[in-house]
Write an enzyme that holds these catalytic residues in place. Structure first.
Site, PDB file in Angstrom:
ATOM      1  N   SER A  69       0.832  -1.206   0.000  1.00 28.37           N
ATOM      2  CA  SER A  69       0.000   0.000   0.000  1.00 28.37           C
ATOM      3  C   SER A  69       0.867   1.256   0.000  1.00 28.37           C
ATOM      4  O   SER A  69       1.982   1.245   0.514  1.00 28.37           O
ATOM      5  CB  SER A  69      -0.902   0.020   1.231  1.00 28.37           C
ATOM      6  OG  SER A  69      -1.688  -1.142   1.281  1.00 28.37           O
TER       7      SER A  69
HETATM    8  N1  SAH Z   1      -1.004  -4.819   4.019  1.00 29.55           N
HETATM    9  C1  SAH Z   1      -0.179  -4.871   2.833  1.00 29.55           C
HETATM   10  C2  SAH Z   1      -0.968  -4.717   1.570  1.00 29.55           C
HETATM   11  C3  SAH Z   1      -1.477  -5.989   1.190  1.00 29.55           C
HETATM   12  S1  SAH Z   1      -2.212  -6.103  -0.389  1.00 29.55           S
HETATM   13  C4  SAH Z   1       0.890  -3.796   2.889  1.00 29.55           C
HETATM   14  O1  SAH Z   1       1.324  -3.437   3.946  1.00 29.55           O
HETATM   15  O2  SAH Z   1       1.343  -3.346   1.895  1.00 29.55           O
HETATM   16  C5  SAH Z   1      -3.584  -7.081   0.064  1.00 29.55           C
HETATM   17  C6  SAH Z   1      -3.265  -8.472   0.539  1.00 29.55           C
HETATM   18  O3  SAH Z   1      -4.497  -9.069   0.900  1.00 29.55           O
HETATM   19  C7  SAH Z   1      -2.644  -9.370  -0.531  1.00 29.55           C
HETATM   20  O4  SAH Z   1      -1.460  -9.934  -0.058  1.00 29.55           O
HETATM   21  C8  SAH Z   1      -3.712 -10.416  -0.776  1.00 29.55           C
HETATM   22  O5  SAH Z   1      -3.193 -11.699  -1.078  1.00 29.55           O
HETATM   23  C9  SAH Z   1      -4.436 -10.431   0.554  1.00 29.55           C
HETATM   24  N2  SAH Z   1      -5.784 -10.997   0.512  1.00 29.55           N
HETATM   25  C10 SAH Z   1      -6.729 -10.884  -0.456  1.00 29.55           C
HETATM   26  N3  SAH Z   1      -7.828 -11.569  -0.116  1.00 29.55           N
HETATM   27  C11 SAH Z   1      -7.586 -12.118   1.102  1.00 29.55           C
HETATM   28  C12 SAH Z   1      -8.338 -12.946   1.992  1.00 29.55           C
HETATM   29  N4  SAH Z   1      -9.575 -13.358   1.712  1.00 29.55           N
HETATM   30  N5  SAH Z   1      -7.761 -13.306   3.146  1.00 29.55           N
HETATM   31  C13 SAH Z   1      -6.516 -12.913   3.477  1.00 29.55           C
HETATM   32  N6  SAH Z   1      -5.747 -12.150   2.690  1.00 29.55           N
HETATM   33  C14 SAH Z   1      -6.277 -11.744   1.507  1.00 29.55           C
END
Ligand code: SAH
Length: 219
Positions: A69
């Site tokens: 993010s």
């Molecule tokens: N928090 C992260 C951003 C993550 S992007 C940061 O610090 O940059 C979003 C993440 O959510 C991805 O890794 C994706 O695989 C995960 N994701 C999507 N659907 C999900 C679900 N149902 N359960 C857990 N994780 C999920």
């Protein structure tokens, strides 16, 4: 090149300071959050080829079609989560590369983080361990289910967008707890703040955001 303990060059130190000034200009005021972001080597969370761009205010790819993010949104969501006061237990959905996890872990007693893509979570776990962040528990699962075993949580931070707020997450909030969750499809997502009261939930729209979708199942 001169290095500090994180093996980061002076150029990165300067770009990291610039990121902090930019966050202040964008309205982030919580000193503890700004300090945590100043102390966290964001360049280690992105692919080496992109490390020079790690402190720009932009989302960057982390593999498996996922993104880290943008710094502003990490800071903003953390600020909103902490606004009611200090938190003991937070559930994070979407570990990704672990950057948001690392920030939360410096501000909260214990972070429980759930990710559906196992290799991404393993990488995040190793990285956080290597920078001595240990107050985190990891679960490879579909975050739509939450993590019932450790509920209720004072705070829940969701970093992938479902079409609507998952019932399980509502049920795992403590009374007085806060959840931050992006809702909606790409192009039309809005960050929502949910507060659990004695016998109800208050939902407030915060600002437009752009997250990857919360997908069902795990891989
Ligand atoms: N928090 C992260 C951003 C993550 S992007 C940061 O610090 O940059 C979003 C993440 O959510 C991805 O890794 C994706 O695989 C995960 N994701 C999507 N659907 C999900 C679900 N149902 N359960 C857990 N994780 C999920």
């Amino acid at each position: 090149m001169k290095q500090n303990v994180n093996g980061i060059g002076m150029t990165s130190m300067r770009t990291r300071e610039r990121m902090i000034s930019r966050l202040e200009e964008q309205g982030i005021t919580n000193r503890k959050i700004l300090d945590a972001m100043r102390n966290t080597p964001r360049h280690l969370f992105v692919d080496e080829a992109l490390a020079s761009r790690a402190y720009e205010d932009t989302a960057l790819p982390i593999g498996y079609n996922q993104t880290i993010s943008q710094p502003y949104i990490v800071a903003k969501m953390t600020e909103l989560l902490l606004a009611p006061g200090p938190l003991n237990k937070v559930l994070e959905i979407g570990t990704g590369c672990g950057y948001q996890t690392a920030i939360l872990a410096q501000l909260i007693d214990h972070v429980y983080t759930v990710e559906r893509i196992q290799p991404l979570q393993k990488k995040a776990k190793n990285l956080l361990w290597s920078i001595k962040i240990k107050n985190v528990s990891y679960l490879h699962s579909d975050g739509g289910w939450g993590w019932e075993e450790h509920a209720p949580y004072d705070g829940i931070m969701v970093t992938a967008a479902p079409p609507e707020i998952p019932e399980n997450l509502l049920m795992q909030m403590a009374v007085g707890g806060t959840m931050l969750i992006p809702i909606g499809k790409a192009g039309g997502q809005v960050l929502q703040r949910v507060t659990r009261t004695e016998n109800d939930f208050k939902v407030e729209a915060m600002e437009p955001v752009s997250f990857v979708p919360l997908l069902p199942g795990r891989q």
